[in-house]
Design a protein around this motif. Structure first.
Motif, mmCIF file in Angstrom:
data_model
loop_
_atom_site.group_PDB
_atom_site.id
_atom_site.type_symbol
_atom_site.label_atom_id
_atom_site.label_comp_id
_atom_site.label_asym_id
_atom_site.label_seq_id
_atom_site.Cartn_x
_atom_site.Cartn_y
_atom_site.Cartn_z
ATOM 1 N N TYR A 167 0.776 -1.024 0.118
ATOM 2 C CA TYR A 167 0.142 0.114 0.012
ATOM 3 C C TYR A 167 0.906 1.111 0.225
ATOM 4 O O TYR A 167 2.008 1.350 0.839
ATOM 5 N N ARG A 168 0.684 2.031 -0.996
ATOM 6 C CA ARG A 168 1.353 3.173 -1.235
ATOM 7 C C ARG A 168 0.297 4.478 -0.642
ATOM 8 O O ARG A 168 -0.747 4.463 -0.654
ATOM 9 N N LYS A 169 0.913 5.688 -0.723
ATOM 10 C CA LYS A 169 0.455 6.833 -0.520
ATOM 11 C C LYS A 169 -0.570 7.121 -1.483
ATOM 12 O O LYS A 169 -0.311 6.659 -2.721
ATOM 13 N N SER A 170 -2.009 7.321 -1.523
ATOM 14 C CA SER A 170 -2.829 7.586 -2.251
ATOM 15 C C SER A 170 -2.613 8.635 -3.461
ATOM 16 O O SER A 170 -1.761 9.596 -2.986
ATOM 17 N N HIS A 171 -3.290 8.391 -4.380
ATOM 18 C CA HIS A 171 -2.964 9.600 -5.609
ATOM 19 C C HIS A 171 -3.543 10.986 -5.219
ATOM 20 O O HIS A 171 -3.226 12.072 -5.338
ATOM 21 N N PHE A 172 -4.749 11.147 -4.252
ATOM 22 C CA PHE A 172 -5.228 12.155 -3.728
ATOM 23 C C PHE A 172 -4.127 12.784 -2.758
ATOM 24 O O PHE A 172 -3.861 13.999 -3.063
ATOM 25 N N SER A 173 -3.468 12.276 -1.821
ATOM 26 C CA SER A 173 -2.341 12.545 -1.085
ATOM 27 C C SER A 173 -1.140 13.293 -1.828
ATOM 28 O O SER A 173 -0.843 14.552 -1.856
ATOM 29 N N ARG A 174 -0.687 12.578 -3.036
ATOM 30 C CA ARG A 174 0.428 13.052 -3.706
ATOM 31 C C ARG A 174 0.002 14.201 -4.556
ATOM 32 O O ARG A 174 0.744 15.027 -5.042
ATOM 33 N N ASN A 175 -1.122 14.335 -5.155
ATOM 34 C CA ASN A 175 -1.571 15.377 -5.915
ATOM 35 C C ASN A 175 -2.195 16.592 -5.138
ATOM 36 O O ASN A 175 -1.853 17.691 -5.918
ATOM 37 N N LEU A 176 -2.514 16.513 -4.098
ATOM 38 C CA LEU A 176 -2.968 17.349 -3.205
ATOM 39 C C LEU A 176 -1.832 18.231 -2.785
ATOM 40 O O LEU A 176 -1.771 19.285 -2.802
ATOM 41 N N LEU A 177 -0.915 17.453 -2.059
ATOM 42 C CA LEU A 177 0.312 18.010 -1.304
ATOM 43 C C LEU A 177 1.675 17.988 -2.256
ATOM 44 O O LEU A 177 2.746 18.577 -1.872
ATOM 45 N N GLY A 178 1.681 17.115 -3.161
ATOM 46 C CA GLY A 178 2.785 16.944 -3.813
ATOM 47 C C GLY A 178 3.725 18.178 -4.539
ATOM 48 O O GLY A 178 4.676 18.441 -4.280
ATOM 49 N N PRO A 179 2.762 19.110 -5.002
ATOM 50 C CA PRO A 179 3.445 20.252 -5.609
ATOM 51 C C PRO A 179 4.084 21.268 -4.356
ATOM 52 O O PRO A 179 4.958 21.818 -4.757
ATOM 53 N N LEU A 180 3.331 21.204 -3.276
ATOM 54 C CA LEU A 180 4.119 21.978 -2.185
ATOM 55 C C LEU A 180 5.260 21.178 -1.532
ATOM 56 O O LEU A 180 6.445 21.597 -1.262
ATOM 57 N N LEU A 181 4.812 19.753 -1.120
ATOM 58 C CA LEU A 181 5.922 19.033 -0.139
ATOM 59 C C LEU A 181 7.046 18.106 -1.086
ATOM 60 O O LEU A 181 7.797 17.773 -0.423
ATOM 61 N N ALA A 192 -4.913 7.904 3.865
ATOM 62 C CA ALA A 192 -5.472 7.370 2.425
ATOM 63 C C ALA A 192 -4.119 6.322 1.903
ATOM 64 O O ALA A 192 -3.212 7.053 1.586
ATOM 65 N N ARG A 193 -4.434 5.158 1.312
ATOM 66 C CA ARG A 193 -3.598 4.559 0.876
ATOM 67 C C ARG A 193 -4.166 3.935 -0.614
ATOM 68 O O ARG A 193 -5.423 4.071 -0.800
ATOM 69 N N ALA A 194 -3.257 3.481 -1.407
ATOM 70 C CA ALA A 194 -3.767 2.788 -2.773
ATOM 71 C C ALA A 194 -3.203 1.571 -2.647
ATOM 72 O O ALA A 194 -1.932 1.205 -2.423
ATOM 73 N N ALA A 195 -3.951 0.436 -3.109
ATOM 74 C CA ALA A 195 -3.332 -0.838 -3.262
ATOM 75 C C ALA A 195 -2.453 -1.004 -4.543
ATOM 76 O O ALA A 195 -2.630 -0.642 -5.741
ATOM 77 N N ILE A 196 -1.222 -1.642 -4.424
ATOM 78 C CA ILE A 196 -0.562 -2.059 -5.647
ATOM 79 C C ILE A 196 -0.769 -3.155 -6.083
ATOM 80 O O ILE A 196 -0.837 -3.433 -7.319
ATOM 81 N N ASP A 197 -0.969 -4.381 -5.627
ATOM 82 C CA ASP A 197 -1.402 -5.564 -5.870
ATOM 83 C C ASP A 197 -2.561 -6.018 -5.244
ATOM 84 O O ASP A 197 -2.932 -5.092 -4.211
ATOM 85 N N GLU A 198 -3.255 -6.982 -6.004
ATOM 86 C CA GLU A 198 -4.441 -7.463 -5.339
ATOM 87 C C GLU A 198 -4.279 -7.910 -3.980
ATOM 88 O O GLU A 198 -3.228 -8.480 -3.614
ATOM 89 N N ASP A 199 -5.209 -7.570 -2.990
ATOM 90 C CA ASP A 199 -4.970 -8.166 -1.646
ATOM 91 C C ASP A 199 -6.549 -8.479 -1.150
ATOM 92 O O ASP A 199 -7.530 -8.308 -1.995
ATOM 93 N N ARG A 200 -6.490 -9.377 -0.020
ATOM 94 C CA ARG A 200 -7.783 -9.377 0.632
ATOM 95 C C ARG A 200 -7.820 -8.681 1.989
ATOM 96 O O ARG A 200 -6.972 -9.159 2.879
ATOM 97 N N ILE A 201 -9.005 -8.140 2.478
ATOM 98 C CA ILE A 201 -9.008 -7.589 3.765
ATOM 99 C C ILE A 201 -10.101 -8.306 4.342
ATOM 100 O O ILE A 201 -11.433 -7.845 3.659
ATOM 101 N N GLY A 202 -10.220 -8.808 5.275
ATOM 102 C CA GLY A 202 -11.447 -9.588 5.851
ATOM 103 C C GLY A 202 -12.275 -10.414 4.945
ATOM 104 O O GLY A 202 -13.485 -10.394 5.197
ATOM 105 N N GLY A 203 -11.504 -11.286 4.086
ATOM 106 C CA GLY A 203 -12.138 -12.048 3.191
ATOM 107 C C GLY A 203 -12.681 -11.265 1.747
ATOM 108 O O GLY A 203 -12.943 -11.985 1.078
ATOM 109 N N VAL A 204 -12.633 -9.897 1.821
ATOM 110 C CA VAL A 204 -12.968 -9.283 0.660
ATOM 111 C C VAL A 204 -11.793 -8.936 -0.313
ATOM 112 O O VAL A 204 -10.785 -8.299 0.146
ATOM 113 N N ARG A 205 -11.998 -9.228 -1.613
ATOM 114 C CA ARG A 205 -11.139 -8.936 -2.453
ATOM 115 C C ARG A 205 -10.880 -7.304 -2.749
ATOM 116 O O ARG A 205 -11.910 -6.824 -2.977
#
Length: 463
Positions: A71-85, A327-340
């Motif tokens: 799980y990487r930083k979500s694109h929301f975080s990168r696009n919101l704060l990336g230009p500044l930070l 906020a995170r973004a999944a890199i590869d497929e995963d299961r959380i609590g049995g949910v894909r």
């Protein structure tokens, strides 16, 4: 637990697409309803974007710790704060993040925090000197921002920003109020350019000018000051022997400067709000301060004895977590609590929601610092409470922030009770951080250590 199909009745589809987008961009708390507090997993989909809200400590631990590499930083975080930070600690990934974290970590060691406490206290006392001339109501949220700005500048960068605090606060407001891009909300690919609003671009330029001034001042001097700035300047890559580039220095300085004051200021603002509504908790705070400090400014060795003071702050951050969402973004497929969980899916961890989960927190809306007594903490899942995040990316400055909040709260509360001003609404708003939407307007009621307060006539009145 809901599977992906039944959980599809999550908050986004119920609102309707247009209404959901409007509310998310205006205030992220507007999409939070009490029904969410007890849910473990909620799924929704907007065009290309699969979204999951997870609200069970075991699921949160899976994303932030057990399988954090997926799980990487979500694109929301990168696009919101990336230009500044840029690629600072808050937004960078992989080996760059690990390298920068290792470099910065010594500046936040407990030994360094102990050295900084005296500065935290002197800055707080200087603010109280200014308050002595006040009359009528004022916005204590703005005061907390000015104070924490002053502290981070002096402790991390050995510089003063007294003459620029109002300008920096206005620039910070522009950054915090930045709205998510519609391209991000609809899950469009990252290679499509996002045009940031003109005020935000102007704020980025102004902050860069501030950092350029910091760098010029430091490079023009010959004194080793032992602060974070000195460590960043002296840092060398173990393999290449090279130091940070100007861009890397700029990114780390801005990240620590902004993240190092905004969240603590908000935590303190909500603490004052809750204490004003809970006189028994406030009275117990005053008793502890009078007993431990007797009117003097706290030292680092006092902080361990200010147990109730810390518990008050922790409970305030439970109800009003300054950084309210991870906020995170999944890199590869995963299961959380049995949910894909498909690749690219968005994972949201709302501390505002989890901290109100009735399965974790009995009577969750009640302000009760006893929740953070040692026995209560020991009996609770460690990922049930995460105002500083969790896992490897837990906030590097959490120890600094807690010490700072304790020092400020103890220094001010020995001298004053803060009372909510009449006719000023107090309402949280979920922007990048969780702020009081209209500020927090208060009046001051002077008090003296030892159980007395000074009335308008100047005479001491028994409590």
């Amino acid at each position: 637990m809901k599977d992906a199909a039944s959980a599809a009745k999550g908050r986004a589809p119920r609102l309707g697409l247009i209404e959901f987008i409007r509310k998310v961009r205006e205030d992220q708390l507007l999409i939070v309803t009490p029904e969410l507090f007890g849910e473990e997993l909620v799924y929704s989909r907007i065009l290309f974007l699969h979204s999951f809200l997870i609200n069970k400590p075991e699921y949160i631990e899976h994303v932030l710790l057990a399988n954090h590499a997926n799980y990487r930083k979500s694109h929301f975080s990168r696009n919101l704060l990336g230009p500044l930070l840029g690629n600072g600690l808050l937004t960078s990934e992989g080996e760059l993040w690990r390298r920068q974290r290792r470099i910065a970590a010594p500046a936040f060691h407990a030994r360094r925090t102990a050295e900084f406490v005296a500065t935290m206290g002197s800055c707080s006392e200087a603010m109280l000197t200014r308050w002595a001339a006040r009359s009528g109501s004022f916005d204590v949220a703005a005061e907390m921002t000015a104070l924490t700005l002053d502290i981070i500048a002096r402790t991390m960068f050995s510089t003063e920003v007294a003459g620029e605090i109002d300008a920096i606060r206005q620039l910070t407001d522009v950054v915090v109020k930045l709205r998510p891009s519609l391209l991000d909300l609809f899950g469009f690919p990252q290679w499509i350019p996002r045009l940031q609003p003109r005020p935000y671009r102007a704020a980025v330029a102004a902050f860069e000018a501030l950092v350029a001034r910091f760098l010029a001042e430091r490079r023009g001097g010959s004194v080793e000051r032992g602060d974070l700035f000195s460590m960043l300047l002296a840092a060398r890559d173990a393999e290449t022997g090279q130091g940070m580039s100007e861009r890397q220095l700029r990114d780390e300085i801005l990240t620590i400067f902004l993240a190092g004051h905004e969240t603590t200021a908000n935590a303190l603002s909500w603490t004052w709000y809750l204490l004003a509504q809970n006189p028994q908790a406030e009275a117990r705070l005053h008793e502890e301060l009078d007993r431990v400090l007797g009117g003097r400014t706290p030292r680092f060795t006092d902080l361990a004895e200010l147990k109730w003071t810390r518990m008050v702050i922790e409970e305030a951050m439970r109800l009003y977590p300054p950084a309210h969402t991870i906020a995170r973004a999944a890199i590869d497929e995963d299961r959380i609590g049995g949910v894909r969980v498909p690749p690219g899916a968005s994972i949201s961890i709302s501390m505002y929601v989890t901290h109100r989960n009735p399965n974790l927190w009995p009577d969750p809306e009640r302000f009760d610092p006893e929740r953070f007594a040692p026995a209560a903490v020991a009996g609770r899942h460690r990922f049930a409470y995460l105002p500083f995040g969790g896992g490897p990316r837990i906030c590097i400055g959490n120890g600094f922030a807690m010490a700072e909040a304790q020092v400020i709260l103890a220094t001010v509360a020995q001298r004053y009770r803060l009372r909510l001003a009449r006719n000023h609404a107090v309402e949280p708003i979920g922007l990048i951080t969780l702020r009081p939407k209209h500020g927090l307007w208060v009046t001051l009621e002077p008090r003296r250590p030892g159980g007395t307060r000074t009335g308008s006539t100047g005479a001491d009145e028994p409590l």
